[in-house]
Scaffold this motif. Structure first.
Motif, short mmCIF file in Angstrom:
data_model
loop_
_atom_site.label_atom_id
_atom_site.label_comp_id
_atom_site.label_asym_id
_atom_site.label_seq_id
_atom_site.Cartn_x
_atom_site.Cartn_y
_atom_site.Cartn_z
N GLU A 284 0.83 -1.21 0.00
CA GLU A 284 0.00 0.00 0.00
C GLU A 284 0.86 1.26 0.00
O GLU A 284 0.51 2.26 -0.64
CB GLU A 284 -0.94 0.02 1.21
CG GLU A 284 -1.94 -1.11 1.26
CD GLU A 284 -1.36 -2.42 1.82
OE1 GLU A 284 -0.35 -2.39 2.56
OE2 GLU A 284 -1.91 -3.48 1.48
N ASP A 285 1.98 1.21 0.72
CA ASP A 285 2.88 2.37 0.75
C ASP A 285 3.57 2.57 -0.59
O ASP A 285 3.70 3.70 -1.08
CB ASP A 285 3.91 2.21 1.87
CG ASP A 285 3.29 2.37 3.25
OD1 ASP A 285 2.17 2.93 3.37
OD2 ASP A 285 3.92 1.91 4.23
N ILE A 286 3.99 1.48 -1.21
CA ILE A 286 4.61 1.58 -2.53
C ILE A 286 3.60 2.13 -3.54
O ILE A 286 3.92 2.98 -4.37
CB ILE A 286 5.18 0.22 -2.99
CG1 ILE A 286 6.26 -0.27 -2.02
CG2 ILE A 286 5.73 0.31 -4.42
CD1 ILE A 286 7.43 0.67 -1.82
N ASP A 287 2.36 1.66 -3.45
CA ASP A 287 1.30 2.18 -4.33
C ASP A 287 1.11 3.68 -4.16
O ASP A 287 0.92 4.40 -5.14
CB ASP A 287 -0.02 1.45 -4.07
CG ASP A 287 -0.02 0.00 -4.51
OD1 ASP A 287 0.91 -0.42 -5.26
OD2 ASP A 287 -0.93 -0.75 -4.09
N ARG A 288 1.16 4.15 -2.93
CA ARG A 288 1.01 5.59 -2.67
C ARG A 288 2.18 6.38 -3.23
O ARG A 288 1.99 7.49 -3.76
CB ARG A 288 0.86 5.86 -1.17
CG ARG A 288 -0.55 5.53 -0.69
CD ARG A 288 -0.83 6.00 0.69
NE ARG A 288 -0.53 7.42 0.88
CZ ARG A 288 -0.67 8.04 2.04
NH1 ARG A 288 -1.09 7.39 3.10
NH2 ARG A 288 -0.38 9.32 2.16
N TYR B 88 0.87 11.95 -10.03
CA TYR B 88 0.23 13.26 -9.88
C TYR B 88 1.21 14.42 -9.99
O TYR B 88 0.84 15.57 -9.74
CB TYR B 88 -0.55 13.33 -8.56
CG TYR B 88 -1.90 12.68 -8.70
CD1 TYR B 88 -2.98 13.40 -9.20
CD2 TYR B 88 -2.08 11.35 -8.37
CE1 TYR B 88 -4.22 12.80 -9.35
CE2 TYR B 88 -3.31 10.74 -8.52
CZ TYR B 88 -4.39 11.47 -9.01
OH TYR B 88 -5.60 10.88 -9.17
N ALA B 89 2.44 14.14 -10.38
CA ALA B 89 3.41 15.22 -10.58
C ALA B 89 2.99 16.06 -11.78
O ALA B 89 2.40 15.55 -12.74
CB ALA B 89 4.80 14.64 -10.81
N PRO B 90 3.30 17.35 -11.75
CA PRO B 90 3.01 18.18 -12.92
C PRO B 90 3.79 17.67 -14.13
O PRO B 90 4.88 17.13 -14.00
CB PRO B 90 3.52 19.57 -12.51
CG PRO B 90 3.73 19.52 -11.04
CD PRO B 90 3.94 18.10 -10.67
N SER B 91 3.18 17.84 -15.29
CA SER B 91 3.89 17.50 -16.53
C SER B 91 3.49 18.51 -17.59
O SER B 91 2.39 19.08 -17.54
CB SER B 91 3.56 16.07 -16.99
OG SER B 91 2.20 15.97 -17.35
N ASN C 7 8.23 14.10 -6.37
CA ASN C 7 6.99 13.78 -5.65
C ASN C 7 7.12 12.45 -4.91
O ASN C 7 6.67 12.32 -3.76
CB ASN C 7 5.81 13.69 -6.62
CG ASN C 7 5.12 15.01 -6.85
OD1 ASN C 7 5.67 16.07 -6.59
ND2 ASN C 7 3.91 14.94 -7.37
N MET C 8 7.73 11.47 -5.55
CA MET C 8 7.85 10.14 -4.96
C MET C 8 8.75 10.17 -3.72
O MET C 8 8.43 9.53 -2.70
CB MET C 8 8.36 9.15 -6.01
CG MET C 8 7.37 8.97 -7.15
SD MET C 8 8.07 8.15 -8.58
CE MET C 8 7.98 6.47 -8.03
N LEU C 9 9.84 10.89 -3.79
CA LEU C 9 10.74 11.00 -2.64
C LEU C 9 10.03 11.64 -1.46
O LEU C 9 10.17 11.19 -0.32
CB LEU C 9 11.99 11.81 -3.01
CG LEU C 9 12.91 11.22 -4.08
CD1 LEU C 9 13.98 12.24 -4.47
CD2 LEU C 9 13.53 9.92 -3.63
N ASN C 10 9.26 12.67 -1.74
CA ASN C 10 8.53 13.36 -0.67
C ASN C 10 7.44 12.48 -0.07
O ASN C 10 7.25 12.46 1.14
CB ASN C 10 7.96 14.68 -1.17
CG ASN C 10 9.05 15.71 -1.40
OD1 ASN C 10 10.04 15.75 -0.69
ND2 ASN C 10 8.87 16.55 -2.40
N GLU C 11 6.74 11.72 -0.90
CA GLU C 11 5.69 10.83 -0.37
C GLU C 11 6.31 9.71 0.47
O GLU C 11 5.77 9.34 1.51
CB GLU C 11 4.86 10.23 -1.51
CG GLU C 11 3.73 9.33 -1.04
CD GLU C 11 2.67 10.02 -0.19
OE1 GLU C 11 1.90 9.29 0.47
OE2 GLU C 11 2.59 11.26 -0.16
N ALA C 12 7.45 9.17 0.05
CA ALA C 12 8.12 8.14 0.85
C ALA C 12 8.44 8.69 2.24
O ALA C 12 8.20 8.02 3.25
CB ALA C 12 9.39 7.67 0.15
#
Length: 150
Positions: A22-26, A33-36, A100-105
């Motif tokens: 679940e954490d990896i999924d988040r 959801y990062a801007p592109s 974004n991924m680093l911050n969510e981790a």
């Protein structure tokens, strides 16, 4: 949020404990959801939890450096970020996803680090075979997000 950004650090030593799915999924969702540019969302992620595959990619990454080390610092999960080379902003889009991924981790209490050399890793003959197996021809490696418990 600002406190989260101020306290996040790149972690370079991990336990063997596997994070929850679940954490990896988040973490992946945060990348999605990062801007592109123009909202094209040209990034793809390959989540690697299988030790054999993880070690194979670590070896390829280390070969790019000319070293015989574990460039993933023992992290049990590697999320490789790819972006479609057809889009002129693909490197920036992939980089924003990684941020974004680093911050969510960190938000989830997990350690993480951006490991470079994904481009060169998947330009090797063995790397190209993996891209083909994953259906990612035309994509370029932007970076590796390693995740685990510090």
């Amino acid at each position: 949020m600002l406190n989260l950004l101020k306290t996040r650090r790149s972690i370079r030593k991990y336990t063997d404990e596997m994070p929850q799915d679940e954490d990896i999924d988040r973490i992946v969702e945060a990348g999605l959801y990062a801007p592109s540019a123009r909202g094209r969302q040209c990034v793809k992620f390959v989540v690697i939890k299988n030790k054999e595959t993880r070690d194979q990619i670590a070896k390829l990454n280390a070969e790019v450096m000319g070293a015989q080390i574990d460039p993933f610092y023992g992290a049990p999960v590697v999320i490789v970020v790819f972006a479609d080379k057809e889009f002129p902003t693909y490197v920036k889009d992939g980089s924003l996803a990684i941020g974004n991924m680093l911050n969510e981790a960190h938000c989830l209490g997990l350690g993480s680090c951006w490991i470079d050399r994904a481009k060169e890793t998947f330009e090797s003959e063995e790397g190209k075979k993996l891209l083909e197996a994953w259906g990612l021809e035309g994509y370029e490696g932007i970076g590796n997000v390693i995740v685990g418990f510090a």
